[in-house]
Design a protein around this motif. Structure first.
Motif, PDB file in Angstrom:
ATOM      1  N   HIS A  70       0.836  -1.208   0.000  1.00 14.17           N
ATOM      2  CA  HIS A  70       0.000   0.000   0.000  1.00 14.17           C
ATOM      3  C   HIS A  70       0.868   1.253   0.000  1.00 14.17           C
ATOM      4  CE1 HIS A  70      -2.307   3.138   2.355  1.00 14.17           C
ATOM      5  NE2 HIS A  70      -2.982   3.035   1.231  1.00 14.17           N
ATOM      6  N   ARG A  74       0.784   4.000  -2.949  1.00 15.61           N
ATOM      7  CA  ARG A  74       0.299   5.334  -2.570  1.00 15.61           C
ATOM      8  C   ARG A  74       1.358   6.385  -2.924  1.00 15.61           C
ATOM      9  NH1 ARG A  74      -3.890   7.484   1.227  1.00 15.61           N
ATOM     10  NH2 ARG A  74      -3.038   9.461   1.848  1.00 15.61           N
ATOM     11  N   HIS A 149     -14.743   4.828  -5.731  1.00 14.31           N
ATOM     12  CA  HIS A 149     -13.383   4.760  -5.201  1.00 14.31           C
ATOM     13  C   HIS A 149     -12.830   3.348  -5.175  1.00 14.31           C
ATOM     14  CE1 HIS A 149     -13.679   8.695  -3.232  1.00 14.31           C
ATOM     15  NE2 HIS A 149     -12.376   8.590  -3.164  1.00 14.31           N
ATOM     16  N   THR A 210     -16.825  12.983  -5.739  1.00 15.47           N
ATOM     17  CA  THR A 210     -16.714  14.447  -5.817  1.00 15.47           C
ATOM     18  C   THR A 210     -17.950  15.061  -6.480  1.00 15.47           C
ATOM     19  OG1 THR A 210     -14.344  14.096  -6.029  1.00 15.47           O
ATOM     20  CG2 THR A 210     -15.116  16.332  -6.368  1.00 15.47           C
ATOM     21  N   ARG A 257     -15.878  -2.183   6.006  1.00 17.73           N
ATOM     22  CA  ARG A 257     -14.577  -2.802   6.265  1.00 17.73           C
ATOM     23  C   ARG A 257     -14.783  -4.266   6.661  1.00 17.73           C
ATOM     24  NH1 ARG A 257     -11.939   1.567   4.932  1.00 17.73           N
ATOM     25  NH2 ARG A 257     -10.506   2.554   6.389  1.00 17.73           N
ATOM     26  N   HIS A 313      -5.333   5.156   5.000  1.00 16.99           N
ATOM     27  CA  HIS A 313      -6.084   5.151   3.741  1.00 16.99           C
ATOM     28  C   HIS A 313      -6.796   6.472   3.468  1.00 16.99           C
ATOM     29  CE1 HIS A 313      -5.455   1.070   2.417  1.00 16.99           C
ATOM     30  NE2 HIS A 313      -5.618   0.657   3.660  1.00 16.99           N
ATOM     31  N   CYS A 315      -8.162   9.830   2.091  1.00 17.97           N
ATOM     32  CA  CYS A 315      -8.335  10.138   0.670  1.00 17.97           C
ATOM     33  C   CYS A 315      -7.148  10.914   0.088  1.00 17.97           C
ATOM     34  CB  CYS A 315      -9.597  10.968   0.503  1.00 17.97           C
ATOM     35  SG  CYS A 315      -9.890  11.461  -1.189  1.00 17.97           S
TER      36      CYS A 315
END
Ligand code: HEM
Length: 365
Positions: A70, A74, A149, A210, A257, A313, A315
């Protein structure tokens, strides 16, 4: 008995259900949803940041990665959404907003969702990736088909991206898609599937989250003319007005989750495999955290929404989204100075996992 989120009432307006949950059932099993509901601000914040609680449904994008994988992926995306790259994207969003707003200005009545909110963020993310501008139209279609997402599988997205991937791998350009195509993690290039998953998440972040957030933001201001007047008079308040709208009306009020190990949530141990619904919408209206939480107040002195997540995590597109909202509103106020809701129209947010008004009728004034 605790109310379930799986009901027409909750889909229409989940906030009364959120209130009951927060007050009487801070952690409760929703059998119909197949998940544990967590609703108080502190508990939701903890759960979002907690290790071993991973994104659901499973997928192939950043939200589904953990640990070093991750962090490495990222780090690839971050430079494209920060610093100079972000400033360039914001400038592009300002230009697009100007064009869209002036198109609407000539009309007697317009639907801001269909003609503004869906286009502006999609265009900004398409530009960031270096895809052709006309792809903003495809993004809207994919989002209506479930692209968020968390990406999800989209044959059409895969097929449309494939020739771009081939070209960018051979001839990189100065865009986020080229960065992903040229990137290596652990000494190996990203597969087409990984790149497509990441691209899908970015497009979903723009086209879905958004767009809905922008619709709620404009709806909040138009429904509260005193607040709109404040923002018009003091445009420096726009980022606070945007954050306040995200707190009160987040576009993703429920973040799911799954526990990959036993975890403690809201003080209660849960087994591996448990599904946890982090009720971001309930957290944003928690009176233990926010004074008069149902009120839309651009001068609020207790900010701190969880609408864009928190922890590892959180945004990556939150700053871009804020710029899109700011330039979007500035362009509308400039081109449509007398803009008001159309007579007899009241914005009605819809949905639970993703929520916002699906139409926003205005008179340009
Ligand atoms: C108002 C608009 C937005 C909202 C409300 C929003 C909300 C969120 C939320 C709730 C998460 C998940 C946090 C978690 O799992 O704990 C997330 C993650 C993410 N968002 Fe957004 N988002 C928005 C806009 C965007 C935009 C415009 C982009 C891309 C350009 C974007 C890209 C991402 C990415 C890549 C992640 C995954 C980060 C990670 O897992 O490390 N988002 N966002």
């Amino acid at each position: 008995m605790a109310p379930s989120l799986v009901s027409l009432t909750a889909a229409r307006d989940p906030y009364p259900v959120f209130r009951v949950l927060r007050e009487r059932y801070p952690l409760v099993r929703d059998e119909l949803l197949g998940a544990w509901l967590v609703s108080r601000y502190e508990d939701v914040r903890d759960a979002l940041a907690r290790p071993w609680l991973v994104a659901l449904p499973p997928g192939r994008t950043l939200s589904h990665m953990e640990g070093a994988t991750h962090r490495a992926h990222r780090a690839l995306l971050e430079p494209g959404l920060r610093g100079d790259a972000l400033a360039a994207l914001a400038a592009g969003a300002a230009r697009t907003a100007h064009v869209l707003a002036h198109r609407i200005a000539a009309r007697r009545e317009a639907d801001l969702v269909a003609e503004f909110c869906r286009w502006l963020p999609a265009a900004a993310v398409v530009t960031a990736l270096g895809l052709p501008p006309e792809d903003a139209a495809y993004v809207q279609r994919w989002c209506r088909g479930g692209l968020t997402h968390l990406a999800g599988h989209h044959d059409e997205l895969d097929a449309r991206l494939r020739p771009h991937l081939v070209r960018r791998r051979a001839h990189p350009r100065d865009d986020l898609l080229s960065v992903l195509c040229a990137a290596e993690v652990g000494g190996r290039p990203l597969s087409d599937g990984t790149v497509t998953g990441l691209v899908g998440a970015l497009l979903g972040g723009g086209g879905d989250a958004t767009a809905l957030a922008l619709a709620s933001f404009l709806a909040n201001l138009l429904a509260h003319p005193d607040q709109l007047a404040l923002v018009r008079e003091r445009p420096e308040l726009i980022p606070a007005a945007w954050a306040e709208s995200l707190r009160r009306d987040p576009p993703a009020p429920v973040v799911l989750r799954r526990a990959v190990r036993p975890v403690t949530v809201a003080g209660t141990p849960l087994p591996a495999g448990a599904v946890v619904a982090c009720l971001v919408g309930a957290a944003g209206r928690d009176p233990a955290r926010f004074a008069e939480p149902d009120r839309y107040d651009v001068l609020r002195t207790d900010p701190g929404h969880l609408a864009t997540g928190t922890g590892r995590h959180a945004c990556l597109g939150a700053e871009l989204a804020c710029h899109i909202a700011e330039y979007g509103l500035r362009a509308l106020l400039d081109a449509l100075p007398g803009m008001v809701l159309a007579p007899g129209f009241g914005p009605e947010p819809r949905g639970l996992l993703t929520r916002g008004p699906r139409t926003l009728l205005v008179r340009p004034g």
